[in-house]
Motif scaffolding. Sequence first.
Motif, PDB file in Angstrom:
ATOM      1  N   ASN A   1       3.353   6.990   4.130  1.00 53.42           N
ATOM      2  CA  ASN A   1       2.521   8.198   4.016  1.00 53.42           C
ATOM      3  C   ASN A   1       1.455   8.016   2.949  1.00 53.42           C
ATOM      4  N   VAL A   2       1.814   7.335   1.858  1.00 53.78           N
ATOM      5  CA  VAL A   2       0.828   7.047   0.815  1.00 53.78           C
ATOM      6  C   VAL A   2      -0.208   6.055   1.340  1.00 53.78           C
ATOM      7  N   ALA A   3       0.266   5.064   2.087  1.00 55.66           N
ATOM      8  CA  ALA A   3      -0.646   4.053   2.620  1.00 55.66           C
ATOM      9  C   ALA A   3      -1.608   4.638   3.649  1.00 55.66           C
ATOM     10  N   LYS A   4      -1.158   5.714   4.328  1.00 55.21           N
ATOM     11  CA  LYS A   4      -1.988   6.334   5.378  1.00 55.21           C
ATOM     12  C   LYS A   4      -3.095   7.222   4.823  1.00 55.21           C
ATOM     13  N   LEU A   5      -3.060   7.524   3.538  1.00 51.19           N
ATOM     14  CA  LEU A   5      -4.031   8.486   2.988  1.00 51.19           C
ATOM     15  C   LEU A   5      -5.481   8.118   3.302  1.00 51.19           C
ATOM     16  N   PRO A   6      -5.908   6.863   3.146  1.00 48.96           N
ATOM     17  CA  PRO A   6      -7.310   6.542   3.499  1.00 48.96           C
ATOM     18  C   PRO A   6      -7.620   6.818   4.977  1.00 48.96           C
ATOM     19  N   GLN A   7      -6.667   6.497   5.880  1.00 44.93           N
ATOM     20  CA  GLN A   7      -6.886   6.762   7.303  1.00 44.93           C
ATOM     21  C   GLN A   7      -6.956   8.259   7.580  1.00 44.93           C
ATOM     22  N   MET A   8      -6.088   9.021   6.917  1.00 40.75           N
ATOM     23  CA  MET A   8      -6.088  10.470   7.098  1.00 40.75           C
ATOM     24  C   MET A   8      -7.408  11.075   6.628  1.00 40.75           C
ATOM     25  N   GLN A   9      -7.946  10.527   5.531  1.00 40.91           N
ATOM     26  CA  GLN A   9      -9.239  11.016   5.036  1.00 40.91           C
ATOM     27  C   GLN A   9     -10.346  10.721   6.054  1.00 40.91           C
ATOM     28  N   LEU A  10     -10.286   9.531   6.648  1.00 38.15           N
ATOM     29  CA  LEU A  10     -11.267   9.194   7.684  1.00 38.15           C
ATOM     30  C   LEU A  10     -11.130  10.115   8.896  1.00 38.15           C
ATOM     31  N   THR A  11      -9.881  10.432   9.284  1.00 34.28           N
ATOM     32  CA  THR A  11      -9.646  11.324  10.425  1.00 34.28           C
ATOM     33  C   THR A  11     -10.168  12.721  10.134  1.00 34.28           C
ATOM     34  N   ASP A  12      -9.920  13.211   8.916  1.00 32.55           N
ATOM     35  CA  ASP A  12     -10.429  14.538   8.536  1.00 32.55           C
ATOM     36  C   ASP A  12     -11.954  14.568   8.601  1.00 32.55           C
ATOM     37  N   LYS A  13     -12.577  13.490   8.121  1.00 38.10           N
ATOM     38  CA  LYS A  13     -14.033  13.431   8.151  1.00 38.10           C
ATOM     39  C   LYS A  13     -14.548  13.399   9.586  1.00 38.10           C
ATOM     40  N   LYS A  14     -13.842  12.632  10.442  1.00 34.91           N
ATOM     41  CA  LYS A  14     -14.238  12.572  11.849  1.00 34.91           C
ATOM     42  C   LYS A  14     -14.117  13.939  12.505  1.00 34.91           C
TER      43      LYS A  14
ATOM     44  N   VAL B   1       1.030  -3.668   9.957  1.00 34.73           N
ATOM     45  CA  VAL B   1       1.382  -4.835   9.144  1.00 34.73           C
ATOM     46  C   VAL B   1       2.107  -4.409   7.873  1.00 34.73           C
ATOM     47  N   ARG B   2       1.610  -3.335   7.256  1.00 34.86           N
ATOM     48  CA  ARG B   2       2.225  -2.839   6.021  1.00 34.86           C
ATOM     49  C   ARG B   2       3.656  -2.381   6.268  1.00 34.86           C
ATOM     50  N   ARG B   3       3.872  -1.655   7.380  1.00 31.33           N
ATOM     51  CA  ARG B   3       5.233  -1.186   7.672  1.00 31.33           C
ATOM     52  C   ARG B   3       6.173  -2.370   7.923  1.00 31.33           C
ATOM     53  N   ASN B   4       5.701  -3.345   8.683  1.00 34.83           N
ATOM     54  CA  ASN B   4       6.537  -4.508   8.936  1.00 34.83           C
ATOM     55  C   ASN B   4       6.915  -5.228   7.655  1.00 34.83           C
ATOM     56  N   ALA B   5       5.939  -5.322   6.733  1.00 38.50           N
ATOM     57  CA  ALA B   5       6.212  -6.003   5.458  1.00 38.50           C
ATOM     58  C   ALA B   5       7.262  -5.235   4.649  1.00 38.50           C
TER      59      ALA B   5
END
Length: 465
Positions: free
Chosen positions: A23-36, A420-424
């Motif tokens: 969830n912490v790692a997703k924050l940049p993607q979530m910000q991009l989604t909100d902007k979109k 990739v992050r989740r797998n790691a």
Amino acid sequence: MAQQISGLVSGLDTASIINALMNVAKLPQMQLTDKKNDLSRLVTALQALNSKTSSLADSAQKAADPASWSVLGAKASSDAVTASVRPNATPTSVTFSVDQVAQSQISLSGSFGTVADLTGGAATLSLKVGGTVTEIDVTGITSPADLAAAISRSDAGVAASITSSTDSFGTQTYRLQLTGQNTGADQAFSLYAGDAAAVAGGTATEVSLVSARTAQDAQVTLWPGSAAQQSLTSASNTFTDLLTGLDVTVTRASTDPVTIDVASDTEALTKLGSNLVSQLNQVLSEIASQTATKTSTDSKGNPVVTGGVLSGNSGVRMLVLDLTQAGSRDVDGVSPASIGITLGKDGTFTIDEAKLATALAEDPSRVQAVLSGIAERVDQVATRASDKYDGTLTAQITSTDRQISDLGTRITSWDNVLEVRRNALERQWAALETALSQLNSQSSWLSSMSSALSSLSSSSSSSKS
């Protein structure tokens, strides 16, 4: 994907820990989604505004077109007629009397008891309408109703029906009613027992008919009582091009003269101005709706003011300013208010149709100049904003669409990064669980060995003693 041991050794809820880290790692993607999503809402609002602005440009172009001001209307002094004008009509006036209206023929036969009584035993009946003879095969027909149906099915243009009655002796008799389907004197008809050749040769027997209504043309007399008096007839009740571009339909006879005036259609011209103002207000109202602020409350109960999706949009602000000025400025020193168009405190326009109609009646040229001038200015502003190639709103929509597309690509690329992050993380925590399991095994072995050594030492001491 790495196998999750899920805390079997450590006792930790490793799945929840990994989800929390993700969830912490997703924050940049979530910000991009909100902007979109924000940009998508912006595009939707701009498209709605652009559509209304384009419609405004169309309405303004029509109001500015000199051809729109050439529209004429016809007004009759009596309900005995209706009138309409076509594009080639010119301002004029005509007076006439309605002598008679067009009508079709209605005739009835005499009473008869059987079909043979009417036909005289002929196998063919013929209807002569004008100069055209239509044959009707009545072979084998014995029912008066079937006879009427056969006549109605023919191409003669005459409908037939049967009336029946019973005389004082109890005998049932019939009468055949024939009704012409077309009006005009040339639609008069006769019924014959015999075929077309017999009718042409004069050997067919004419069936005696009683006239209930005579076929006739409509007739009007132009300029009655004057030296220019002239009578016109029409097979229908419509006189096409009674005068150039003027079509007149008579509905009843009238001995009183009827006058039709063809002049500028005040009602249509008033609607021209009303439509322009209405379209202008639709654009301004759309902007007001999309820029209005909303007040809500945050989690602590504090008020939060949020601007509309188009708030702060400089292009939209400029559009409002330009449209307001285009609709409210004087035209060659004449105020729009003089013809009933005013700008209200709420930023929208109103039109006094009664005042506009009065102004049209008094000085149509002045009204045309003012309204056309306003329309030309509004058209320029609206077209500059909504042009499908280089309009300012169109450019904003295109630019924002590109940003949305770019954000979509970036969001999709983040899916791979996160996978990739989740797998790691899953591999790391699985390795930790494996290491702990090995350590526990070694600890158990050492404990067992220690116990064994202690037991062996005790046994050795007992033997020596």
